[in-house]
Scaffold this motif. Structure first.
Motif, PDB file in Angstrom:
ATOM      1  N   ILE A  28       0.840  -1.199   0.000  1.00 37.42           N
ATOM      2  CA  ILE A  28       0.000   0.000   0.000  1.00 37.42           C
ATOM      3  C   ILE A  28       0.879   1.254   0.000  1.00 37.42           C
ATOM      4  O   ILE A  28       0.594   2.227  -0.710  1.00 37.42           O
ATOM      5  N   ALA A  29       1.962   1.228   0.768  1.00 33.93           N
ATOM      6  CA  ALA A  29       2.882   2.373   0.788  1.00 33.93           C
ATOM      7  C   ALA A  29       3.530   2.577  -0.580  1.00 33.93           C
ATOM      8  O   ALA A  29       3.688   3.720  -1.037  1.00 33.93           O
ATOM      9  N   SER A  30       3.883   1.481  -1.255  1.00 31.95           N
ATOM     10  CA  SER A  30       4.485   1.616  -2.589  1.00 31.95           C
ATOM     11  C   SER A  30       3.467   2.161  -3.584  1.00 31.95           C
ATOM     12  O   SER A  30       3.812   2.959  -4.461  1.00 31.95           O
ATOM     13  N   GLN A  31       2.216   1.766  -3.447  1.00 34.18           N
ATOM     14  CA  GLN A  31       1.169   2.298  -4.315  1.00 34.18           C
ATOM     15  C   GLN A  31       0.957   3.791  -4.061  1.00 34.18           C
ATOM     16  O   GLN A  31       0.781   4.572  -5.002  1.00 34.18           O
ATOM     17  N   ALA A  32       0.971   4.173  -2.793  1.00 31.32           N
ATOM     18  CA  ALA A  32       0.811   5.593  -2.462  1.00 31.32           C
ATOM     19  C   ALA A  32       1.979   6.405  -3.019  1.00 31.32           C
ATOM     20  O   ALA A  32       1.779   7.479  -3.602  1.00 31.32           O
ATOM     21  N   GLY A  86      -3.750 -15.513   1.415  1.00 34.25           N
ATOM     22  CA  GLY A  86      -2.443 -15.981   1.849  1.00 34.25           C
ATOM     23  C   GLY A  86      -1.358 -15.979   0.795  1.00 34.25           C
ATOM     24  O   GLY A  86      -0.360 -16.684   0.934  1.00 34.25           O
ATOM     25  N   ARG A  87      -1.517 -15.203  -0.248  1.00 39.50           N
ATOM     26  CA  ARG A  87      -0.501 -15.133  -1.311  1.00 39.50           C
ATOM     27  C   ARG A  87       0.511 -14.032  -0.995  1.00 39.50           C
ATOM     28  O   ARG A  87       0.695 -13.093  -1.752  1.00 39.50           O
ATOM     29  N   HIS A  88       1.181 -14.182   0.143  1.00 38.61           N
ATOM     30  CA  HIS A  88       2.074 -13.134   0.632  1.00 38.61           C
ATOM     31  C   HIS A  88       3.337 -12.989  -0.207  1.00 38.61           C
ATOM     32  O   HIS A  88       3.829 -11.874  -0.401  1.00 38.61           O
ATOM     33  N   MET A  89       3.869 -14.086  -0.702  1.00 36.71           N
ATOM     34  CA  MET A  89       5.072 -13.981  -1.532  1.00 36.71           C
ATOM     35  C   MET A  89       4.748 -13.323  -2.874  1.00 36.71           C
ATOM     36  O   MET A  89       5.568 -12.578  -3.416  1.00 36.71           O
ATOM     37  N   THR A  90       3.568 -13.583  -3.397  1.00 36.45           N
ATOM     38  CA  THR A  90       3.139 -12.904  -4.625  1.00 36.45           C
ATOM     39  C   THR A  90       3.049 -11.407  -4.372  1.00 36.45           C
ATOM     40  O   THR A  90       3.528 -10.597  -5.175  1.00 36.45           O
ATOM     41  N   LEU A  91       2.459 -11.048  -3.259  1.00 33.74           N
ATOM     42  CA  LEU A  91       2.330  -9.639  -2.897  1.00 33.74           C
ATOM     43  C   LEU A  91       3.699  -9.006  -2.651  1.00 33.74           C
ATOM     44  O   LEU A  91       3.941  -7.864  -3.052  1.00 33.74           O
ATOM     45  N   ALA A  92       4.598  -9.752  -2.040  1.00 34.75           N
ATOM     46  CA  ALA A  92       5.960  -9.248  -1.823  1.00 34.75           C
ATOM     47  C   ALA A  92       6.661  -9.010  -3.159  1.00 34.75           C
ATOM     48  O   ALA A  92       7.329  -7.985  -3.349  1.00 34.75           O
ATOM     49  N   SER A  93       6.491  -9.936  -4.089  1.00 31.11           N
ATOM     50  CA  SER A  93       7.099  -9.781  -5.417  1.00 31.11           C
ATOM     51  C   SER A  93       6.536  -8.564  -6.143  1.00 31.11           C
ATOM     52  O   SER A  93       7.281  -7.804  -6.773  1.00 31.11           O
ATOM     53  N   LEU A  94       5.235  -8.382  -6.059  1.00 33.49           N
ATOM     54  CA  LEU A  94       4.613  -7.217  -6.695  1.00 33.49           C
ATOM     55  C   LEU A  94       5.082  -5.911  -6.053  1.00 33.49           C
ATOM     56  O   LEU A  94       5.253  -4.904  -6.743  1.00 33.49           O
ATOM     57  N   THR A  95       5.304  -5.940  -4.757  1.00 35.12           N
ATOM     58  CA  THR A  95       5.800  -4.747  -4.065  1.00 35.12           C
ATOM     59  C   THR A  95       7.179  -4.367  -4.579  1.00 35.12           C
ATOM     60  O   THR A  95       7.435  -3.201  -4.911  1.00 35.12           O
ATOM     61  N   VAL A  96       8.061  -5.349  -4.671  1.00 32.83           N
ATOM     62  CA  VAL A  96       9.413  -5.090  -5.184  1.00 32.83           C
ATOM     63  C   VAL A  96       9.343  -4.622  -6.635  1.00 32.83           C
ATOM     64  O   VAL A  96      10.030  -3.670  -7.030  1.00 32.83           O
ATOM     65  N   LEU A  97       8.498  -5.268  -7.423  1.00 34.09           N
ATOM     66  CA  LEU A  97       8.337  -4.884  -8.825  1.00 34.09           C
ATOM     67  C   LEU A  97       7.877  -3.430  -8.943  1.00 34.09           C
ATOM     68  O   LEU A  97       8.404  -2.671  -9.762  1.00 34.09           O
ATOM     69  N   TYR A  98       6.912  -3.032  -8.130  1.00 32.96           N
ATOM     70  CA  TYR A  98       6.428  -1.651  -8.163  1.00 32.96           C
ATOM     71  C   TYR A  98       7.503  -0.665  -7.726  1.00 32.96           C
ATOM     72  O   TYR A  98       7.657   0.401  -8.325  1.00 32.96           O
ATOM     73  N   LEU A  99       8.231  -1.013  -6.681  1.00 38.04           N
ATOM     74  CA  LEU A  99       9.276  -0.102  -6.213  1.00 38.04           C
ATOM     75  C   LEU A  99      10.361   0.086  -7.263  1.00 38.04           C
ATOM     76  O   LEU A  99      10.822   1.206  -7.500  1.00 38.04           O
ATOM     77  N   LEU A 100      10.760  -1.006  -7.903  1.00 36.37           N
ATOM     78  CA  LEU A 100      11.830  -0.922  -8.898  1.00 36.37           C
ATOM     79  C   LEU A 100      11.353  -0.434 -10.260  1.00 36.37           C
ATOM     80  O   LEU A 100      12.084   0.268 -10.962  1.00 36.37           O
ATOM     81  N   GLY A 101      10.135  -0.810 -10.642  1.00 36.89           N
ATOM     82  CA  GLY A 101       9.659  -0.494 -11.984  1.00 36.89           C
ATOM     83  C   GLY A 101       8.826   0.760 -12.104  1.00 36.89           C
ATOM     84  O   GLY A 101       8.641   1.273 -13.210  1.00 36.89           O
ATOM     85  N   ALA A 102       8.331   1.274 -10.991  1.00 35.33           N
ATOM     86  CA  ALA A 102       7.472   2.459 -11.062  1.00 35.33           C
ATOM     87  C   ALA A 102       7.980   3.594 -10.174  1.00 35.33           C
ATOM     88  O   ALA A 102       8.170   4.714 -10.642  1.00 35.33           O
ATOM     89  N   VAL A 103       8.204   3.304  -8.916  1.00 32.42           N
ATOM     90  CA  VAL A 103       8.599   4.371  -7.989  1.00 32.42           C
ATOM     91  C   VAL A 103      10.023   4.850  -8.280  1.00 32.42           C
ATOM     92  O   VAL A 103      10.269   6.061  -8.365  1.00 32.42           O
TER      93      VAL A 103
END
Length: 112
Positions: A28-32, A86-103
């Motif tokens: 959520i923080a990465s999306q914000a 319970g797809r926490h690793m998927t969510l973790a991967s998406l978080t890293v992807l957003y931080l590196l690819g968008a933010v």
């Protein structure tokens, strides 16, 4: 059940739930952060800077704020679903992807 308890007396499921909660908050923080950076970037450089054509169309049609708010609310809803199932690793991967690819690219462009 006792053999599965950690040294502090918590079951592994509690650690997994804590990990999932932390990852969801980070997502959520990465999306914000992406929303703020994208808003600033589109206001400074124009809607043509948006890499997602659907968001670009929404921004042109409804305004930058409405387009980004809608996109981020959809992303947060999808993340909440992933968290609940319970797809926490998927969510973790998406978080890293957003931080590196968008933010990260926006921060490099906005604050060189």
């Amino acid at each position: 059940m006792a053999q599965f308890q950690s040294a502090v007396g918590e079951a592994p499921a509690a650690h997994s739930r804590l990990f999932g909660d932390i990852i969801w908050v980070l997502f959520i923080a990465s999306q914000a952060a992406d929303g703020v950076c994208t808003y600033l970037g589109l206001r400074l450089f124009g809607i043509g800077m948006e890499g997602n054509p659907l968001i670009g169309w929404y921004a042109t049609t409804f305004g930058i704020g409405a387009a980004l708010t809608s996109a981020k609310l959809l992303a947060a809803s999808c993340a909440a679903f992933l968290h609940c199932v319970g797809r926490h690793m998927t969510l973790a991967s998406l978080t890293v992807l957003y931080l590196l690819g968008a933010v990260w690219p926006w921060t490099q462009l906005l604050w060189p």
